[in-house]
Enzyme design. Structure first.
Site, PDB file in Angstrom:
ATOM      1  N   TYR A 140       0.820  -1.211   0.000  1.00 56.56           N
ATOM      2  CA  TYR A 140       0.000   0.000   0.000  1.00 56.56           C
ATOM      3  C   TYR A 140       0.860   1.271   0.000  1.00 56.56           C
ATOM      4  O   TYR A 140       0.466   2.287  -0.547  1.00 56.56           O
ATOM      5  CB  TYR A 140      -0.886   0.056   1.257  1.00 56.56           C
ATOM      6  CG  TYR A 140      -2.229  -0.597   1.118  1.00 56.56           C
ATOM      7  CD1 TYR A 140      -2.328  -1.937   0.790  1.00 56.56           C
ATOM      8  CD2 TYR A 140      -3.400   0.119   1.331  1.00 56.56           C
ATOM      9  CE1 TYR A 140      -3.561  -2.549   0.682  1.00 56.56           C
ATOM     10  CE2 TYR A 140      -4.643  -0.481   1.231  1.00 56.56           C
ATOM     11  CZ  TYR A 140      -4.713  -1.813   0.904  1.00 56.56           C
ATOM     12  OH  TYR A 140      -5.937  -2.406   0.803  1.00 56.56           O
ATOM     13  N   LYS A 187       2.781 -15.330   2.262  1.00 58.04           N
ATOM     14  CA  LYS A 187       3.039 -16.061   1.018  1.00 58.04           C
ATOM     15  C   LYS A 187       4.551 -16.306   0.978  1.00 58.04           C
ATOM     16  O   LYS A 187       5.256 -15.866   0.060  1.00 58.04           O
ATOM     17  CB  LYS A 187       2.537 -15.212  -0.171  1.00 58.04           C
ATOM     18  CG  LYS A 187       2.521 -15.917  -1.502  1.00 58.04           C
ATOM     19  CD  LYS A 187       1.448 -16.976  -1.652  1.00 58.04           C
ATOM     20  CE  LYS A 187       1.624 -17.722  -2.962  1.00 58.04           C
ATOM     21  NZ  LYS A 187       0.774 -18.935  -3.048  1.00 58.04           N
ATOM     22  N   ASP A 219      -3.259 -18.232   0.244  1.00 60.00           N
ATOM     23  CA  ASP A 219      -4.236 -18.914  -0.621  1.00 60.00           C
ATOM     24  C   ASP A 219      -4.973 -19.994   0.162  1.00 60.00           C
ATOM     25  O   ASP A 219      -6.196 -20.135   0.092  1.00 60.00           O
ATOM     26  CB  ASP A 219      -3.568 -19.478  -1.893  1.00 60.00           C
ATOM     27  CG  ASP A 219      -2.250 -20.210  -1.627  1.00 60.00           C
ATOM     28  OD1 ASP A 219      -1.779 -20.216  -0.462  1.00 60.00           O
ATOM     29  OD2 ASP A 219      -1.684 -20.781  -2.588  1.00 60.00           O
ATOM     30  N   ASP A 247     -12.616  -8.691   4.090  1.00 62.48           N
ATOM     31  CA  ASP A 247     -13.855  -8.689   3.294  1.00 62.48           C
ATOM     32  C   ASP A 247     -14.376 -10.115   3.127  1.00 62.48           C
ATOM     33  O   ASP A 247     -15.572 -10.370   3.232  1.00 62.48           O
ATOM     34  CB  ASP A 247     -13.620  -8.081   1.895  1.00 62.48           C
ATOM     35  CG  ASP A 247     -13.917  -6.589   1.850  1.00 62.48           C
ATOM     36  OD1 ASP A 247     -13.629  -5.894   2.853  1.00 62.48           O
ATOM     37  OD2 ASP A 247     -14.444  -6.113   0.821  1.00 62.48           O
TER      38      ASP A 247
END
Ligand code: IPM
Ligand code: MN
Length: 353
Positions: A140, A187, A219, A247
């Site tokens: 970000y 990850k 994942d 979310d």
């Protein structure tokens, strides 16, 4: 207690949901003899239109002087048209950075009386976990830009040991007060930043021998959240993965409109629902105010007002159990309540306790 609160209503449904939250805080103030002083400050698309800046300096200054920031939501489909390089969302990112709010806390619980989740009931039973999302670093805030006449774009993901350590310590502390399980989502099979996260977090874990630490690839975590959400207690993750997984996790609660969050760090803490500005619903009195109301409960807890926080949560649960709910969490549209009616019901419940 006396508290100064900067209120940022923002765009879309922001003003409507904040109105309900202030209603509830007024009831709390009276019942428990506190004094809350509010300063309304502009941000987001409305501030871009008025001041050409999604996070005006005046708003930042008001936040710096306050004990807390109560934030609605920002964003507007027209945002791109106006932007002189600054989108409404950049205002929120700027505020997080200016206040150094590196730790974003997003609790997820399931509500047995809401039938809106597409997930099977037995999977949803007694789900209760919390996401600790790093909020001021990673992709970000890394370098971003374009090369080759704009035909090549890049976003740089960068983390320092210190950035990982400071949120790591908070997350371990939280886990040691909960079910003593922490799952770091990363990850690490691909990303170097993830490998640094693993090193730093492993070291912190030596100070918490009773907390069970596991690492899980993002994942696989995305799948487990839907497949077996009870397995999670504290999820600790970076900025981008935390955004996506929170979310996703809202599917467990039944609506994005239900989820609150707290962002804490070095300066004034910020409390906001995780949903966006939902411009299609603006002014229709249909938006769910619970995400914002529950965020204010997190604010009161931060102030050390535990009874006050508990009564808001109890009132919210009661409204859900009695089906005084906005349409996003009702089966039957015709039986749903308006944003105002939900706020009024919760306010009365608190007054009558
Ligand atoms: C959130 C939002 C923000 C984010 C946007 C509005 C910049 O999605 O708070 O989750 O990505 O952090
Ligand atoms: Mn998000």
């Amino acid at each position: 207690m006396k508290k100064n609160i900067t209120v940022i209503e923002g765009d879309g449904i922001g003003p409507e949901i904040i109105k309900q939250t202030i209603k509830i805080l007024n009831a709390i103030e009276k019942k428990y003899h506190h004094e809350f002083f509010y300063e309304i400050a502009p941000a987001g698309f409305s501030a871009v239109k008025k001041f050409g800046d999604p996070m005006p300096k005046k708003t930042i200054n008001s936040c710096l002087k306050s004990d807390a920031i109560l934030f609605g939501c920002i964003g507007d489909p027209e945002g791109d048209k106006y932007s002189n390089g600054m989108r409404p969302e950049d205002g929120l990112l700027k505020l997080r950075k200016e206040m150094d709010l590196y730790c974003n806390i997003r609790p997820i619980v399931s509500y047995p009386s809401i039938n809106k989740s597409p997930i099977k009931k037995n999977i949803l039973e007694k789900v209760n976990f919390v996401i600790y999302r790093e909020l001021t670093g990673g992709i970000y805030f890394g370098d971003k830009g374009r090369y080759e006449n704009g035909e090549l774009a890049y976003d740089h993901c960068i983390y320092s040991k210190n950035e990982i350590e400071r949120i790591g310590k908070i997350a371990f502390k939280a886990a040691s007060n909960r079910k003593k399980k922490i799952m770091v989502v990363d990850k690490a099979n691909v990303l170097e930043t993830s490998r640094l996260w693993r090193e730093v977090i492993s070291k912190i874990s030596y100070d918490y021998p009773d907390v069970n630490l596991e690492f899980i690839y993002v994942d696989h975590a995305a799948m487990q959240i839907i497949f077996n959400p009870r397995k999670f207690d504290v999820i600790l993750t970076d900025n981008m993965f935390g955004d996506i997984l929170s979310d996703e996790s809202s599917v467990i609660a039944g609506s994005l409109g239900l989820l609150p969050s707290a962002s804490i760090g070095k300066k004034t803490p910020l409390f906001e629902p995780i949903h966006g500005s939902y411009p299609q619903a603006k002014g229709k009195n249909i938006a769910n105010p619970l995400g914002s109301i529950l965020s204010s409960a997190m604010m009161l807890e931060y102030f050390g007002m535990h009874k006050e926080k508990n009564i808001i949560e109890k009132a919210v649960n009661n409204s859900i159990e009695n089906r005084i709910c906005t349409q996003d969490i009702m089966d039957d549209l015709y039986l749903s309540s308006t944003t105002d009616e939900v706020g009024d019901y919760i306010k009365k419940y608190i007054e009558n306790q």
